[in-house]
Scaffold this active site. Structure first.
Site, PDB file in Angstrom:
ATOM      1  N   LEU A 166       0.828  -1.209   0.000  1.00  0.00           N
ATOM      2  CA  LEU A 166       0.000   0.000   0.000  1.00  0.00           C
ATOM      3  C   LEU A 166       0.862   1.259   0.000  1.00  0.00           C
ATOM      4  CD1 LEU A 166      -2.753  -1.087   2.549  1.00  0.00           C
ATOM      5  CD2 LEU A 166      -3.065  -0.701   0.091  1.00  0.00           C
ATOM      6  N   LYS A 167       1.972   1.250   0.732  1.00  0.00           N
ATOM      7  CA  LYS A 167       2.810   2.446   0.818  1.00  0.00           C
ATOM      8  C   LYS A 167       3.460   2.768  -0.526  1.00  0.00           C
ATOM      9  CE  LYS A 167       4.802   6.017   2.119  1.00  0.00           C
ATOM     10  NZ  LYS A 167       6.179   6.082   2.478  1.00  0.00           N
ATOM     11  N   VAL A 168       3.898   1.763  -1.257  1.00  0.00           N
ATOM     12  CA  VAL A 168       4.458   1.997  -2.577  1.00  0.00           C
ATOM     13  C   VAL A 168       3.414   2.652  -3.482  1.00  0.00           C
ATOM     14  CG1 VAL A 168       5.238   0.794  -4.657  1.00  0.00           C
ATOM     15  CG2 VAL A 168       6.242   0.220  -2.452  1.00  0.00           C
TER      16      VAL A 168
END
Length: 315
Positions: A166-168
């Site tokens: 999700l962070k990417v």
């Protein structure tokens, strides 16, 4: 809980600083001895290295610049991992790699969390940044009290590796927004618009965003120093492209973004500040996209408060 923190760079130093400021006195380590000394002066304790820190601490947090650095640290820590030991990785890294390393920690009897942050260095500095956590629910409840001293909103997103995935994605979106803002601001300058008015017009519109309300200010002030460099951007958008490639999703915008950032690095340096992408357009047009009244650096003026869990909708 006795806490260790490895990696005291732009983000890690601020996250470790929040632990120090809130009285947790972490043991800290970095390859740069000066960064260790800076935290010790504030109340941290100096660590000797990953192995010693995992041996002597209940939880070791790492915030490192690359998957390779992360793997090197975990390799050193593994002989000291056992029941009751927790490893938390807070950098933006490869989800497959975090799952591989986390599986080694779990196999040794420990617990693992991938725990990237989002919201900018200025919010990391005040403990108001957002944090994703990928791990079992039991592990999440164990580490939540520590996380609430470093971030405002804490989201348990699922299993190990989900947070990094999700962070990417969020960093891909932020980069796309930065590049479109560079184009929008330059076109408005070319059309003779007042750039202060342009900023406010975007900020009160459907086109506004977190990136506009932070990075556009640094572009217009001429600072162009968001404390996030092009090499880190390239790592993150490259990881997003890899996710797409692995899933067979034919992206069109992502490859162009990688190409644009590569050109920015070629012009201004591998570790140039990401906001300097505006200068590609300034050079092409001969324009100066600046305005009076904007800050040279971002400051989070929101009061620090103890963080809390955000309960996600599940669909």
């Amino acid at each position: 809980m006795n806490i260790g923190f490895i990696g005291l760079g732009n983000v890690g130093g601020k996250l470790a600083g929040s632990l120090v400021r809130n009285g947790l006195a972490p043991v800290v380590f970095d390859l740069d001895a000066g960064l260790i000394a800076r935290q010790v002066a504030k109340g941290a304790r100096a660590g000797e290295g990953p192995a010693q820190m995992m041996r002597d601490c209940d939880t070791v947090i790492s915030c490192l610049p690359s998957p390779e650095a992360c793997a090197a640290v975990v390799t050193q820590m593994l002989p000291e991992v056992g029941p009751g030991k927790i490893w938390i990785e807070m950098s933006t890294t490869d989800a497959a790699e975090i799952k591989r390393l986390g599986a080694q920690v779990i196999a040794a009897g420990g617990q693992a969390v991938d725990c990237p942050v989002s919201g900018g260095c200025h919010r990391a500095d005040t403990g108001n940044i957002s944090i994703y956590a990928g791990c079992t629910r039991e592990t999440f409840e164990t580490v939540l009290p520590v996380l609430t001293h470093m971030g405002r909103r804490i989201l348990h997103v699922g299993d190990l590796g989900v947070a990094s995935t999700l962070k990417v994605m969020t960093n891909y979106l932020a980069t796309a927004n930065l590049l479109t803002l560079c184009e929008a601001l330059t076109v408005m300058k070319a059309q003779g618009m007042d750039m202060g008015v342009t900023y406010d017009a975007i900020a009160m519109s459907s086109g506004t965003s977190f990136v506009h309300e932070t990075e556009s200010q640094l572009i217009l002030s001429g600072s162009r120093d968001v404390n996030f460099t092009m090499d880190l951007i390239q790592k993150d958008i490259g990881l997003f492209q890899k996710l797409a490639d692995d899933a067979g999703v034919p992206l069109e915008i992502s490859p162009l973004m990688i190409e644009m950032m590569t050109d920015g690095q070629r012009r201004y340096g591998t570790r140039a500040q990401s906001d300097r992408m505006i200068e590609r357009l300034e050079e092409a047009t001969g324009l100066s996209v600046l305005a009076d009244g904007f800050p040279q650096e971002l400051v989070d003026d929101e009061p620090e408060e103890r963080g809390y869990e955000v309960v996600a909708r599940r669909g």
